[in-house]
Design a protein around this motif. Structure first.
Motif, PDB file in Angstrom:
ATOM      1  N   ILE A  94      -7.945  -2.354  -4.012  1.00  0.00           N
ATOM      2  CA  ILE A  94      -7.919  -1.875  -2.628  1.00  0.00           C
ATOM      3  C   ILE A  94      -9.221  -1.166  -2.272  1.00  0.00           C
ATOM      4  O   ILE A  94      -9.784  -1.368  -1.190  1.00  0.00           O
ATOM      5  CB  ILE A  94      -6.712  -0.941  -2.411  1.00  0.00           C
ATOM      6  N   ASN A 119      -7.020   1.133   9.137  1.00  0.00           N
ATOM      7  CA  ASN A 119      -6.207  -0.031   8.779  1.00  0.00           C
ATOM      8  C   ASN A 119      -5.062  -0.252   9.763  1.00  0.00           C
ATOM      9  O   ASN A 119      -4.808  -1.375  10.210  1.00  0.00           O
ATOM     10  CB  ASN A 119      -5.665   0.142   7.361  1.00  0.00           C
ATOM     11  N   SER A 172      -4.812  -2.258  -9.287  1.00  0.00           N
ATOM     12  CA  SER A 172      -4.465  -2.519  -7.886  1.00  0.00           C
ATOM     13  C   SER A 172      -5.157  -1.515  -6.974  1.00  0.00           C
ATOM     14  O   SER A 172      -5.616  -1.877  -5.879  1.00  0.00           O
ATOM     15  CB  SER A 172      -2.950  -2.461  -7.695  1.00  0.00           C
ATOM     16  N   MET A 173      -5.229  -0.260  -7.404  1.00  0.00           N
ATOM     17  CA  MET A 173      -5.936   0.756  -6.626  1.00  0.00           C
ATOM     18  C   MET A 173      -7.418   0.409  -6.525  1.00  0.00           C
ATOM     19  O   MET A 173      -8.024   0.517  -5.446  1.00  0.00           O
ATOM     20  CB  MET A 173      -5.754   2.127  -7.275  1.00  0.00           C
ATOM     21  N   MET A 207      -6.879   8.739   2.003  1.00  0.00           N
ATOM     22  CA  MET A 207      -5.913   7.683   2.280  1.00  0.00           C
ATOM     23  C   MET A 207      -5.527   7.637   3.761  1.00  0.00           C
ATOM     24  O   MET A 207      -5.345   6.567   4.337  1.00  0.00           O
ATOM     25  CB  MET A 207      -4.654   7.867   1.424  1.00  0.00           C
ATOM     26  N   GLN A 254       0.823  -1.206   0.000  1.00  0.00           N
ATOM     27  CA  GLN A 254       0.000   0.000   0.000  1.00  0.00           C
ATOM     28  C   GLN A 254       0.862   1.263   0.000  1.00  0.00           C
ATOM     29  O   GLN A 254       0.554   2.237  -0.717  1.00  0.00           O
ATOM     30  CB  GLN A 254      -0.927  -0.013   1.212  1.00  0.00           C
ATOM     31  N   GLU A 255       1.929   1.272   0.785  1.00  0.00           N
ATOM     32  CA  GLU A 255       2.801   2.443   0.818  1.00  0.00           C
ATOM     33  C   GLU A 255       3.540   2.608  -0.511  1.00  0.00           C
ATOM     34  O   GLU A 255       3.771   3.734  -0.969  1.00  0.00           O
ATOM     35  CB  GLU A 255       3.800   2.332   1.972  1.00  0.00           C
ATOM     36  N   THR A 285       1.151   4.299  -2.702  1.00  0.00           N
ATOM     37  CA  THR A 285       1.043   5.706  -2.312  1.00  0.00           C
ATOM     38  C   THR A 285       2.211   6.515  -2.849  1.00  0.00           C
ATOM     39  O   THR A 285       2.035   7.640  -3.342  1.00  0.00           O
ATOM     40  CB  THR A 285       0.989   5.832  -0.776  1.00  0.00           C
TER      41      THR A 285
END
Length: 340
Positions: A276, A114, A272-273, A107, A29-30, A33
């Motif tokens: 999520i 999360n 992928s985004m 986010m 996830q990072e 980002t």
């Protein structure tokens, strides 16, 4: 046979499945980002937003570096995740500057949820300290994003409600009714969940619109537009519920997509985004379902979860077909070992 001895460590407390899963998921996830913020920062012109985006970018990079050290110390493979190859800095701006602020707000809002959940599953103290730090920095960044959105007049506050005059207790089972006949007013918890579901889906609509606008593959574009319609249907449903309660509907995010048709992101990063966002939607709609005490709301949430899960499954299949989905660490297949 090798006579090499294993490396001696100060302590030999290995990572458990919860720590491996948490660190692995956060690393991906990072990494995502970092890719988005690399692109946003390249085009940003708003002098107020630039320092905030720079700070968020550095936080994400630092988190990745710390997770790498955890994995390297355990001789654990570093996830492939995402890289500079997933971002095209020559593409024109796809979003206006204020979207970067919306991105940071959303986010970090989702990050607070999360990280708290992930931290509660960890017992190795150095990993727990890392996630506690993540909670702290994410909460700070969320506050900074909210403050700036308020200053720029682009933050829509949750609905107000009258304070109760006294403490009351539920006296009738009809408190749960709502499918037929008269319905009691929404309570504060239900109203909050409706508002934030609208807000989250508006964010998804903007993201999906931008992605669809630059997607060249027709099948992928159709899939993205299908996701956009699912989010729009949720917005319409929840706004209608508010209107029926004599509460004004809400439109928290303005149009923030430019006219660019050149994709700044790889198809892998885009899907992928979306993957999520699907996971978050399922989690938070389920959360709203668990807190709702009116049967009409539980019926609505149940239908929404089914739609999003179906869309999520199709997104998963697309990613597997294109080899875009990195596999989470698996346990040893004991049955296969015994058969070999």
């Amino acid at each position: 046979m090798s006579s090499r001895k294993p490396e001696v460590k100060p302590t030999n407390i290995e990572l458990s499945c919860t720590e491996i899963g948490g660190l692995w998921g956060i690393y991906l996830q990072e990494s995502m980002t970092v890719c988005f913020l690399t692109y946003f920062r390249h085009h940003l012109q708003d002098g107020q937003i630039v320092p905030l985006a720079d700070e968020a970018f550095q936080i994400a990079k630092n988190r990745m570096d710390k997770i790498k050290k955890f994995f390297q110390a355990e001789n654990f493979p570093i996830p492939a995740a995402f890289s500079e190859g997933d971002v095209n800095l020559t593409a024109p701006p796809l979003f206006h500057d204020t979207f970067t602020l919306s991105f940071l707000y959303m986010m970090n809002r989702l990050g607070m949820i999360n990280y708290a959940f992930t931290a509660s599953n960890n017992v190795r103290l150095d990993v727990l300290d890392f996630f506690n730090e993540c909670i702290h920095t994410t909460t700070e960044m969320f506050g900074k994003a909210v403050r700036m959105m308020l200053e720029k007049g682009i933050y829509d506050r949750p609905p107000k409600m009258n304070y109760p005059e006294k403490v009351e207790f539920v006296e009738k089972t009809s408190f749960l009714d709502g499918l037929l006949g008269a319905k009691r007013p929404l309570n504060a918890i239900e109203l909050s969940e409706i508002f934030f579901n609208i807000e989250r889906n508006y964010f998804s609509v903007i993201v999906m619109l931008g992605f669809a606008q630059v997607m060249e593959d027709k099948k992928l574009k159709e899939h993205i537009l299908r996701g956009k319609k699912i989010s729009e249907s949720q917005i319409n449903l929840f706004n209608n519920l508010l209107m029926q309660e004599d509460l004004l509907g809400t439109v928290p995010i303005s149009m923030e997509v430019t006219g660019s048709t050149v994709s700044p992101f790889s198809d892998k990063l885009i899907l992928s985004m979306i993957n999520i966002l699907n996971s978050v939607d399922i989690m938070l709609i389920s959360h709203a379902l668990s807190l709702s005490m009116r049967l009409d709301l539980t019926a609505h949430y149940t239908k929404i979860i089914a739609k999003v899960m179906s869309y999520s499954k199709d997104t998963f299949d697309i990613m597997v077909e294109h080899r875009w989905l990195e596999q989470p660490p698996l346990t040893i297949d004991r049955k296969q070992l015994l058969q070999s």
